[in-house]
Design an enzyme around this catalytic site. Structure first.
Site, PDB file in Angstrom:
ATOM      1  N   LYS A  55       0.828  -1.216   0.000  1.00 57.66           N
ATOM      2  CA  LYS A  55       0.000   0.000   0.000  1.00 57.66           C
ATOM      3  C   LYS A  55       0.863   1.266   0.000  1.00 57.66           C
ATOM      4  CE  LYS A  55      -2.978  -3.080   0.171  1.00 57.66           C
ATOM      5  NZ  LYS A  55      -3.493  -3.573  -1.101  1.00 57.66           N
ATOM      6  N   GLU A 112      -2.586   7.909   7.692  1.00 66.72           N
ATOM      7  CA  GLU A 112      -3.441   8.684   6.782  1.00 66.72           C
ATOM      8  C   GLU A 112      -4.422   9.488   7.611  1.00 66.72           C
ATOM      9  OE1 GLU A 112      -5.739   6.218   4.181  1.00 66.72           O
ATOM     10  OE2 GLU A 112      -4.081   5.778   2.849  1.00 66.72           O
ATOM     11  N   HIS A 158     -15.796  -5.513   6.969  1.00 68.80           N
ATOM     12  CA  HIS A 158     -15.018  -5.500   5.730  1.00 68.80           C
ATOM     13  C   HIS A 158     -15.464  -6.571   4.736  1.00 68.80           C
ATOM     14  CE1 HIS A 158     -12.657  -2.421   7.559  1.00 68.80           C
ATOM     15  NE2 HIS A 158     -12.402  -3.197   8.583  1.00 68.80           N
ATOM     16  N   ARG A 194      -7.802  -8.085  -9.685  1.00 68.88           N
ATOM     17  CA  ARG A 194      -8.533  -9.319  -9.999  1.00 68.88           C
ATOM     18  C   ARG A 194      -9.927  -8.961 -10.509  1.00 68.88           C
ATOM     19  NH1 ARG A 194      -9.211  -8.306  -4.444  1.00 68.88           N
ATOM     20  NH2 ARG A 194     -11.422  -7.955  -3.981  1.00 68.88           N
TER      21      ARG A 194
HETATM   22  C1  MV4 Z   1      -9.866   4.378   5.640  1.00 63.55           C
HETATM   23  C2  MV4 Z   1     -11.046   4.812   6.276  1.00 63.55           C
HETATM   24  C3  MV4 Z   1     -11.107   6.128   6.675  1.00 63.55           C
HETATM   25  N1  MV4 Z   1     -10.053   6.945   6.460  1.00 63.55           N
HETATM   26  N2  MV4 Z   1      -8.852   5.235   5.445  1.00 63.55           N
HETATM   27  C4  MV4 Z   1     -10.964  -0.253   5.476  1.00 63.55           C
HETATM   28  C5  MV4 Z   1     -10.446  -1.322   4.595  1.00 63.55           C
HETATM   29  C6  MV4 Z   1      -9.241  -0.758   3.950  1.00 63.55           C
HETATM   30  N3  MV4 Z   1      -9.084  -1.271   2.631  1.00 63.55           N
HETATM   31  C7  MV4 Z   1      -9.443   0.715   3.995  1.00 63.55           C
HETATM   32  N4  MV4 Z   1     -10.448   0.960   4.973  1.00 63.55           N
HETATM   33  C8  MV4 Z   1     -10.702   2.221   5.407  1.00 63.55           C
HETATM   34  N5  MV4 Z   1      -9.724   3.124   5.210  1.00 63.55           N
HETATM   35  C9  MV4 Z   1      -8.950   6.484   5.862  1.00 63.55           C
HETATM   36  N6  MV4 Z   1      -7.913   7.312   5.660  1.00 63.55           N
HETATM   37  C10 MV4 Z   1     -12.089   3.910   6.449  1.00 63.55           C
HETATM   38  C11 MV4 Z   1     -11.910   2.587   6.016  1.00 63.55           C
HETATM   39  C12 MV4 Z   1     -13.035   1.715   6.231  1.00 63.55           C
HETATM   40  C13 MV4 Z   1     -13.702   1.122   5.151  1.00 63.55           C
HETATM   41  C14 MV4 Z   1     -13.330   1.341   3.837  1.00 63.55           C
HETATM   42  C15 MV4 Z   1     -13.999   0.755   2.802  1.00 63.55           C
HETATM   43  C16 MV4 Z   1     -15.072  -0.069   3.051  1.00 63.55           C
HETATM   44  C17 MV4 Z   1     -15.470  -0.300   4.330  1.00 63.55           C
HETATM   45  C18 MV4 Z   1     -14.795   0.278   5.405  1.00 63.55           C
HETATM   46  C19 MV4 Z   1     -15.206   0.035   6.710  1.00 63.55           C
HETATM   47  C20 MV4 Z   1     -14.539   0.585   7.743  1.00 63.55           C
HETATM   48  C21 MV4 Z   1     -13.439   1.432   7.517  1.00 63.55           C
END
Ligand code: MV4
Length: 514
Positions: A116, A200, A235, A292
């Site tokens: 990442k 972040e 998730h 994918r």
């Molecule tokens: C975040 C966020 C808020 N702010 N990054 C969760 C999975 C990972 N791939 C990235 N995720 C998140 N990153 C910042 N800077 C909130 C999440 C997040 C989330 C993102 C996508 C789909 C569902 C989620 C559920 C909780 C938190």
């Protein structure tokens, strides 16, 4: 074009890929573990080979065994589906070394997106908007505090090797930062064997919206519209739709162009998905790229009229994209429900077992991608996704209406499924007005628990009502003229004698019931 393709996967996605191969006149080779001997993908393929015991690490994740089958059976290409080996750069490289085409991007592109921090560095360089933060691992808590003070709390600590939420910590203040960083680093080490953690700015109440891209091996890259994926739990996505109700034509084009830029910066080929976080002001930020075919690809297929698996195979065979960006038209609305073998009354815990009765919906603008059949035993060993039910319409309302009808016709006995959850979501006022963010489903489920607590019913009375309903149904089957029937079909209440408007119809039905 390939004559023979091996599908290194199971369940509904293996069945989906086999269908595409059949349409293209390509012979399919399935692989299966001991518990999947009678799985649907094995029954639908042209050839099938055993690759080991139930645990994925001993079967579907065994690169050596899968490549042995490919060589022995004469497969020219391997489709990895999603999950398992689909985003494993080492497997893509092993395929190349064995002279078998991996249907997906190059190992190089997969590696870049696998880290990442590396992906953030490359995307910053390419001018892609990323969430404010660092694009390298934190070297000390002091550095973390410094950066957090600059970008502002709350902040998110994330594992560089992560994705899908693992090794992620939300931090509200500088007092919490040191211990949160230690925790995130040790979880990252335990989960991924890599303790690198970066920081972040936390986006509050974000939406998760992703853009489908497709790139051929001749430098042509197109975007195919977004999918709204905010409805998820732990998730795990539950319901997805295309288009996103909050994205207008201008935002779509801007997101699409950024997604193409992401793909080009990675020298990306084949199908991929660029994930964005969208804040409450509709600013969007690059999050990660999934290298994918995704579970939710059908909603994009329905709104674009394209077949993504056909296109993946044609791209892998060296063909040029058969259309350009200006040829891509998006039309209507599609909503997908992920049907899982899990128990809504027991915190959505997995519910494996034998499917004793299965009634499946179809009908106008209903698509069902399924890996189950009546009599099949759902194993405990894998992801509990059984099927996907997708509704299409000229607008969101029509797609939802059709889906509600189809869900009401879905009947799975022997195991528990989450089908009831979708009736709740589709009927929910916030869903109908598209008031969605990644916290939506947790809020809905919390609401439901309150309702259940206040409407608590006597389980003994519920059991007696159930027995009465079953008895009514049995009388109906045994005697079509019983009070439990009307014109030969079962009615809900058993009060009063049924009228007999048409004797021949009733006779016919009673024959059919024998
Ligand atoms: C975040 C966020 C808020 N702010 N990054 C969760 C999975 C990972 N791939 C990235 N995720 C998140 N990153 C910042 N800077 C909130 C999440 C997040 C989330 C993102 C996508 C789909 C569902 C989620 C559920 C909780 C938190």
């Amino acid at each position: 074009m390939f004559k023979k393709i091996l599908i290194a996967n199971r369940g509904e996605i293996a069945v989906r890929i086999i269908a595409a191969c059949r349409e293209m006149g390509i012979t399919t080779i399935a692989v299966y573990s001991d518990v999947d001997r009678a799985a649907l993908h094995v029954r639908k393929s042209d050839e099938a080979y055993s690759i080991g015991p139930a645990p994925a690490a001993e079967s579907y994740l065994r690169m050596d065994k899968i490549l042995d089958v490919a060589k022995h059976a004469g497969a020219e290409a391997i489709h990895p589906g999603y999950g398992f080996l689909s985003e494993n750069a080492k497997f893509a490289q092993a395929c190349a070394d064995a002279g078998v085409k991996f249907i997906g991007p190059t190992p190089h592109a997969m590696e870049m997106m696998g880290s990442k921090t590396r992906a953030r560095q490359e995307m910053e360089k390419a001018g892609v908007p990323v969430v404010p933060g660092t694009s390298r691992g934190l070297v000390s808590p002091e550095e973390g505090e410094e950066v957090a003070a600059r970008i502002g709390y709350p902040v998110m600590l994330k594992a560089a090797a992560g994705g899908g939420g693992k090794g992620m910590r939300l931090v509200h203040s500088s007092e919490e930062l040191r211990s949160a960083l230690e925790y995130a680093q040790s979880e990252a080490q335990r989960s991924f064997g890599d303790s690198e953690v970066y920081i972040e700015k936390a986006i509050v109440n974000p939406r998760h919206i992703e853009m489908q891209v497709l790139a051929d091996e001749h430098g042509n890259t197109v975007w195919l519209g977004e999918r709204e994926c905010s409805i998820q739990r732990r998730h795990q996505k539950v319901l997805e739709e295309a288009p996103s109700p909050i994205v207008d034509a201008d935002m779509r084009r801007r997101m699409g162009e950024v997604a193409v830029k992401v793909a080009q910066a990675a020298n990306y080929t084949n199908a991929g998905t660029v994930e964005f976080l969208v804040d409450e002001q509709k600013n969007f930020y690059f999050l990660e790229m999934n290298t994918r075919l995704q579970v939710e690809h059908p909603v994009t297929e329905l709104t674009t009229g394209l077949d993504l698996v056909h296109l993946q195979i044609r791209i892998a065979a060296g063909e040029k994209l058969p259309f350009t960006q200006s040829d891509v038209e998006m039309r209507g609305h599609a909503v997908e429900c992920r049907i899982y073998a899990e128990d809504p009354d027991n915190n959505y815990f997995p519910s494996p077992g034998k499917i004793t009765l299965l009634l499946e919906p179809s009908g106008p603008a209903i698509r069902r991608d399924s890996g189950m059949y009546e009599g099949w035993n759902v194993p405990v060993d894998y992801d509990p996704l059984l099927a996907k039910l997708i509704g299409y319409g000229s607008d969101r309302e029509q797609a939802i209406m059709r889906l509600q009808r189809a869900l009401s016709e879905y009947f799975v006995a022997g195991i528990k499924t989450n089908i009831s959850l979708f009736q709740r979501i589709l009927g929910d006022a916030d869903f109908r007005t598209a008031k969605l963010d990644t916290g939506y489903l947790d809020r809905l489920l919390a609401k439901g628990n309150q309702d259940e607590a206040s409407n608590a019913r006597d389980p003994q009375i519920e059991a007696l009502e159930m027995i009465a309903a079953i008895a009514t149904g049995m009388f109906a089957v045994l005697d079509p003229a019983s009070p439990g029937t009307k014109n030969g079909s079962v009615i809900a209440t058993g009060s009063g004698p049924a009228s007999v408007p048409s004797n021949w119809k009733q006779k016919g039905r009673s024959e059919a019931l024998r």
